[in-house]
Design an enzyme around this catalytic site. Structure first.
Site: not given
Length: 243
Positions: A165, A172
């Protein structure tokens, strides 16, 4: 206890039982097929990454080797929002929609639209994180629907996210950041005044706001998964200690 109370209790029990039954046979068959296809799709992406790396001897520019399947299968995740909306999957439409559309947005509105970022190492960072996560997640759903969930997959589902994660979020954010100069220079997706709709939109500013939104959202989702891990795996770990 009165007859009315008995009837009310029985009705409540029946309603609770129905809720626990889950989707019907047809919906279950469809969901199994969907999750098997999605698992296979992300496996194709994983194999594509490995083969491209072995052929090139470098991890730079590996995005181009899996661009088409990545776009196809990540876009295919939009169906998960529909599954929640029609009730065959008992998850929040809003939460599922946010998680799915944020990835679709990054896939199409950032990585696809800003070609300059496609060779960035940050793209490989989030693609790798997504790939491992989705192979585990769709496998988890498939075996759960078949009522035959191996503990290893359940453990992986609630453990690998601890690393994957943050890894995905880092990739991102770095990719969006790398896209900013090009977006500002070209005016991509921006709408300036004057125009007949009397409306303006600055995509550059929008991307900055998207990046800032990670600050409150990431910790909430991450610690939610930590709590889920304790809830799901805690009993098994406690039992193993007793043994």
């Amino acid at each position: 206890m009165s007859a009315a109370q008995v009837t009310s209790k029985a009705a409540h029990t029946d309603a609770a039982t129905k809720k626990k039954k889950g989707p019907g046979a047809l919906a279950t068959a469809y969901l199994v097929i969907y999750n098997v296809v999605m698992t296979a799709g992300w496996l194709v992406i994983a194999v594509g990454l490995v083969r491209a790396y072995l052929a090139r001897g470098s991890y730079h520019g590996l995005y181009y080797s899996i661009e088409k399947p990545l776009k196809f299968f990540q876009t295919g995740a939009i169906l998960e929002i529909l599954h929640c909306a029609v009730g065959i999957v008992p998850s929040s439409v809003v939460l599922t929609g946010f998680q799915v559309m944020s990835r679709v947005f990054l896939t199409w509105a950032v990585t696809h639209s800003v070609r300059e970022v496609q060779s960035e190492d940050s793209v490989l960072l989030f693609v790798t994180a997504w790939t491992v996560t989705e192979i585990i997640r769709y496998s988890f759903y498939t075996f759960s629907l078949l009522n035959h969930l191996p503990y290893l997959i359940k453990w992986a589902r609630y453990t690998f996210f601890i690393v994957l994660y943050p890894m995905g979020v880092t990739g991102e954010l770095l990719t969006i950041y790398a896209a900013l100069p090009s977006v500002q220079k070209t005016g991509l997706y921006s709408v300036t005044l004057p125009n007949k709709y009397n409306f303006s939109f600055d995509y550059y500013t929008f991307l900055i706001l998207v990046m800032l939104s990670y600050i409150p959202l990431f910790p909430q989702l991450y610690f939610h998964m930590i709590r889920q891990r304790k809830k799901v795996l805690g009993h098994a770990e406690d039992y193993s200690k007793v043994e």
